[in-house]
Design a protein around this motif. Structure first.
Motif, PDB file in Angstrom:
ATOM      1  N   LEU A 283      20.619 -30.498   1.111  1.00  0.00           N
ATOM      2  CA  LEU A 283      21.937 -31.016   1.480  1.00  0.00           C
ATOM      3  C   LEU A 283      21.953 -31.482   2.938  1.00  0.00           C
ATOM      4  O   LEU A 283      23.007 -31.835   3.478  1.00  0.00           O
ATOM      5  CB  LEU A 283      23.008 -29.939   1.272  1.00  0.00           C
ATOM      6  N   GLY A 284      20.787 -31.411   3.576  1.00  0.00           N
ATOM      7  CA  GLY A 284      20.697 -31.879   4.951  1.00  0.00           C
ATOM      8  C   GLY A 284      21.502 -31.022   5.912  1.00  0.00           C
ATOM      9  O   GLY A 284      22.061 -31.509   6.913  1.00  0.00           O
ATOM     10  N   LEU A 285      21.586 -29.718   5.616  1.00  0.00           N
ATOM     11  CA  LEU A 285      22.327 -28.811   6.510  1.00  0.00           C
ATOM     12  C   LEU A 285      21.334 -28.113   7.424  1.00  0.00           C
ATOM     13  O   LEU A 285      20.134 -28.113   7.186  1.00  0.00           O
ATOM     14  CB  LEU A 285      23.070 -27.741   5.691  1.00  0.00           C
ATOM     15  N   GLU A 286      21.906 -27.461   8.456  1.00  0.00           N
ATOM     16  CA  GLU A 286      21.025 -26.659   9.315  1.00  0.00           C
ATOM     17  C   GLU A 286      20.639 -25.373   8.601  1.00  0.00           C
ATOM     18  O   GLU A 286      21.422 -24.837   7.845  1.00  0.00           O
ATOM     19  CB  GLU A 286      21.786 -26.259  10.599  1.00  0.00           C
ATOM     20  N   CYS A 287      19.448 -24.929   8.883  1.00  0.00           N
ATOM     21  CA  CYS A 287      19.009 -23.686   8.243  1.00  0.00           C
ATOM     22  C   CYS A 287      19.793 -22.508   8.777  1.00  0.00           C
ATOM     23  O   CYS A 287      20.060 -22.431   9.935  1.00  0.00           O
ATOM     24  CB  CYS A 287      17.518 -23.443   8.524  1.00  0.00           C
TER      25      CYS A 287
ATOM     26  N   THR B 126      13.480 -27.105  -9.124  1.00  0.00           N
ATOM     27  CA  THR B 126      14.016 -27.503 -10.429  1.00  0.00           C
ATOM     28  C   THR B 126      15.278 -26.696 -10.751  1.00  0.00           C
ATOM     29  O   THR B 126      16.298 -27.246 -11.170  1.00  0.00           O
ATOM     30  CB  THR B 126      12.952 -27.238 -11.525  1.00  0.00           C
ATOM     31  N   ILE B 127      15.189 -25.393 -10.538  1.00  0.00           N
ATOM     32  CA  ILE B 127      16.357 -24.526 -10.816  1.00  0.00           C
ATOM     33  C   ILE B 127      17.543 -24.976  -9.966  1.00  0.00           C
ATOM     34  O   ILE B 127      18.663 -25.167 -10.462  1.00  0.00           O
ATOM     35  CB  ILE B 127      16.026 -23.042 -10.500  1.00  0.00           C
ATOM     36  N   LEU B 128      17.277 -25.204  -8.681  1.00  0.00           N
ATOM     37  CA  LEU B 128      18.349 -25.554  -7.747  1.00  0.00           C
ATOM     38  C   LEU B 128      18.998 -26.891  -8.124  1.00  0.00           C
ATOM     39  O   LEU B 128      20.231 -27.015  -8.081  1.00  0.00           O
ATOM     40  CB  LEU B 128      17.761 -25.612  -6.329  1.00  0.00           C
TER      41      LEU B 128
ATOM     42  N   THR C 142      16.506 -21.830   2.063  1.00  0.00           N
ATOM     43  CA  THR C 142      15.847 -22.893   2.829  1.00  0.00           C
ATOM     44  C   THR C 142      15.891 -24.216   2.059  1.00  0.00           C
ATOM     45  O   THR C 142      16.243 -25.271   2.612  1.00  0.00           O
ATOM     46  CB  THR C 142      14.375 -22.516   3.091  1.00  0.00           C
ATOM     47  N   LEU C 143      15.570 -24.120   0.767  1.00  0.00           N
ATOM     48  CA  LEU C 143      15.564 -25.338  -0.058  1.00  0.00           C
ATOM     49  C   LEU C 143      16.957 -25.977  -0.119  1.00  0.00           C
ATOM     50  O   LEU C 143      17.108 -27.196  -0.004  1.00  0.00           O
ATOM     51  CB  LEU C 143      15.102 -25.016  -1.485  1.00  0.00           C
ATOM     52  N   LEU C 144      17.963 -25.130  -0.270  1.00  0.00           N
ATOM     53  CA  LEU C 144      19.336 -25.619  -0.372  1.00  0.00           C
ATOM     54  C   LEU C 144      19.731 -26.373   0.896  1.00  0.00           C
ATOM     55  O   LEU C 144      20.263 -27.492   0.828  1.00  0.00           O
ATOM     56  CB  LEU C 144      20.293 -24.442  -0.625  1.00  0.00           C
ATOM     57  N   SER C 145      19.450 -25.771   2.041  1.00  0.00           N
ATOM     58  CA  SER C 145      19.800 -26.416   3.317  1.00  0.00           C
ATOM     59  C   SER C 145      19.099 -27.751   3.436  1.00  0.00           C
ATOM     60  O   SER C 145      19.704 -28.755   3.841  1.00  0.00           O
ATOM     61  CB  SER C 145      19.377 -25.541   4.491  1.00  0.00           C
ATOM     62  N   ARG C 146      17.826 -27.744   3.055  1.00  0.00           N
ATOM     63  CA  ARG C 146      17.035 -28.976   3.189  1.00  0.00           C
ATOM     64  C   ARG C 146      17.613 -30.077   2.291  1.00  0.00           C
ATOM     65  O   ARG C 146      17.816 -31.204   2.710  1.00  0.00           O
ATOM     66  CB  ARG C 146      15.582 -28.685   2.839  1.00  0.00           C
TER      67      ARG C 146
END
Ligand SMILES: [Zn+2]
Length: 478
Positions: free
Chosen positions: A474-478, A422-424, A468-472
């Protein structure tokens, strides 16, 4: 012509005995002036010195810590000179027959190689009184404080094995560590419990001859010893280059001007055997009993730390240089903190915090047990490192457990993915430009977005989960 410096040191160390060397007055020179005195230590005619067994044991511990051979027989002499701080006209000192000889310390040379520097001898000596210079109205007056008179000292005389300011400073640091380990003295040049005079001469590089030396006094830190020697080497080099002779004399270091200046020579008389203090005879049993009392010394501890805890040379050196630090480190490890985390936390958090508070490790209420509890919370990811620093600072002021502090402050880490999600989402919606830039491959922006999310969570979010959440998202690699 290239020259080589030849440097020897004479170091006075005040032993931390409870009483003075020849009477039972308290050995506390800093007390109200002339409060710790008696007929023996103000040197009234006819008072007979009573040699302290405790002073002998402290002195012997210093000798053993510095790898010296205790002599089976030693004796006191009267070093004759006159000065207002010595009204009896002589100082009791072991001039002809010192307590021990032939010691050494290993130091790390400037080239990174270990070097052995020899100690010629160590002898016992009583300190003299202290002169206090003041003004009364327009008149300059000098007062005498006898609290220091008769304080137990040892004087350590080295061979002229040092070649640079680095050698002298490394020697003094090692010496201080060794003596502190056996608990015989504080060895602080700043507070005057260790004083050091340096003898310096120059000779053509490659020559073995000993040339005229100059003595430098009055340095009040180990660093000042290095600076004074560096200055003196430069001064003598200039003299020799100009073809002028070096004259044997004594110079005083001036820390303000960063230079030395000549001081007036004191008359020094002969040294004659003292008839009142019995010669000191040490049995083999006594010497081996003293030896058996020595604690594990720094070099042994360092190699054990490397073996047992898999620390690097450097980490093990830092963890073993001070006995209290070493004990704290081992207590943390016993509380199941990993050795690497324990040493890192001590170096980067504990010691700086103690320095800031001018506290000793033995005085702080931040015990190894409380620190271990805090470190366990970081490991379980209940708090983040930023929160841990805040809690750690509080632990110096309160006896509450880290868990209680966390509860009170409400700084438990947010590890719950839904909450962080939610924060993100809010952050991403508010920073559309940054998101676009990140999608285009500008990875630096990720740090900015995580920073914003941390801020939004009042520092409580788990940054790892956020990343981890951010990468997921935006569909980026971790
Ligand atoms: Zn006394």
């Amino acid at each position: 012509m290239p020259y080589e410096a030849v440097i020897g040191l004479e170091i006075h160390v005040q032993l931390n005995c409870a009483t003075k060397m020849f009477c039972s007055c308290a050995n506390r020179p800093g007390d109200k002036p002339n409060s710790n005195i008696c007929p023996i230590c103000i040197w009234l005619p006819g008072a007979i010195p009573q040699f302290s067994q405790d002073a002998l044991e402290h002195a012997a511990a210093v000798c053993l810590a510095l790898n010296c051979e205790l002599q089976q027989e030693s004796a006191f002499d009267q070093k004759v000179y006159y000065y207002p701080d010595l009204p009896k006209g002589f100082q009791l000192s072991q001039h002809h027959r010192p307590l021990s000889r032939h010691g050494w310390l290993d130091i790390m040379g400037e080239d990174g190689n270990s070097r052995r520097l020899r100690i010629r001898h160590i002898h016992m000596e009583e300190d003299v009184a202290k002169l206090v210079h003041e003004t009364e109205g327009q008149t300059r007056i000098s007062l005498v404080d006898f609290n220091r008179a008769g304080t137990p000292l040892v004087e350590i005389v080295t061979e002229p094995d040092m070649r640079s300011p680095h050698d002298a400073m490394a020697f003094l640091r090692t010496l201080r560590t060794q003596i502190r380990y056996v608990g015989a003295a504080e060895c602080s040049m700043e507070s005057g419990t260790m004083r050091c005079d340096a003898n310096i001469s120059l000779r053509p590089l490659g020559s073995q001859e000993l040339t005229t030396k100059v003595e430098v006094k009055n340095m009040n830190s180990i660093k000042a010893v290095g600076s004074a020697i560096a200055y003196e080497i430069e001064r003598q080099t200039m003299l020799l280059d100009e073809g002028k002779p070096v004259i044997m004399h004594t110079r005083l270091w001036d820390p303000e001007k960063n230079s030395t200046s000549p001081m007036r020579a004191k008359f020094s008389g002969p040294c004659v055997p003292d008839p009142t203090v019995p010669r000191i005879v040490l049995s083999e049993e006594w010497i081996s009993r003293m030896r058996s009392r020595l604690p594990e010394m720094p070099a042994q501890k360092q190699s054990r730390f490397i073996q047992e805890y898999h620390l690097s040379d450097e980490e093990a050196g830092l963890m073993s240089a001070d006995r209290d630090v070493a004990d704290y480190f081992e207590a943390l490890v016993r509380e199941n903190v990993s050795s690497r985390i324990a040493s890192q936390w001590i170096l980067t958090r504990l010691l700086p915090a103690l320095r800031e508070r001018q506290q000793e490790i033995s005085e702080t209420m931040v015990t190894p047990q409380r620190t271990a509890a805090l470190l366990a919370m970081i490991e379980r990811e209940e708090i983040n490192v930023k929160a841990a620093r805040e809690i750690f600072a509080d632990m110096f002021e309160t006896e509450k457990s880290p868990a209680e502090i966390v509860k009170e402050k409400g700084i438990k880490q947010i590890g719950d993915a839904d909450e962080l999600d939610t924060i993100l989402d809010t952050i991403l919606a508010d920073n559309a430009d940054a998101v676009t830039s990140l999608r285009r491959g500008n990875k630096k922006v990720a740090g900015f977005l995580i920073g914003q999310a941390m801020k939004a969570s009042a520092g409580k979010a788990n940054p790892k989960i956020l990343a981890t959440l951010l990468s997921r998202k935006l569909g980026l690699e971790c």
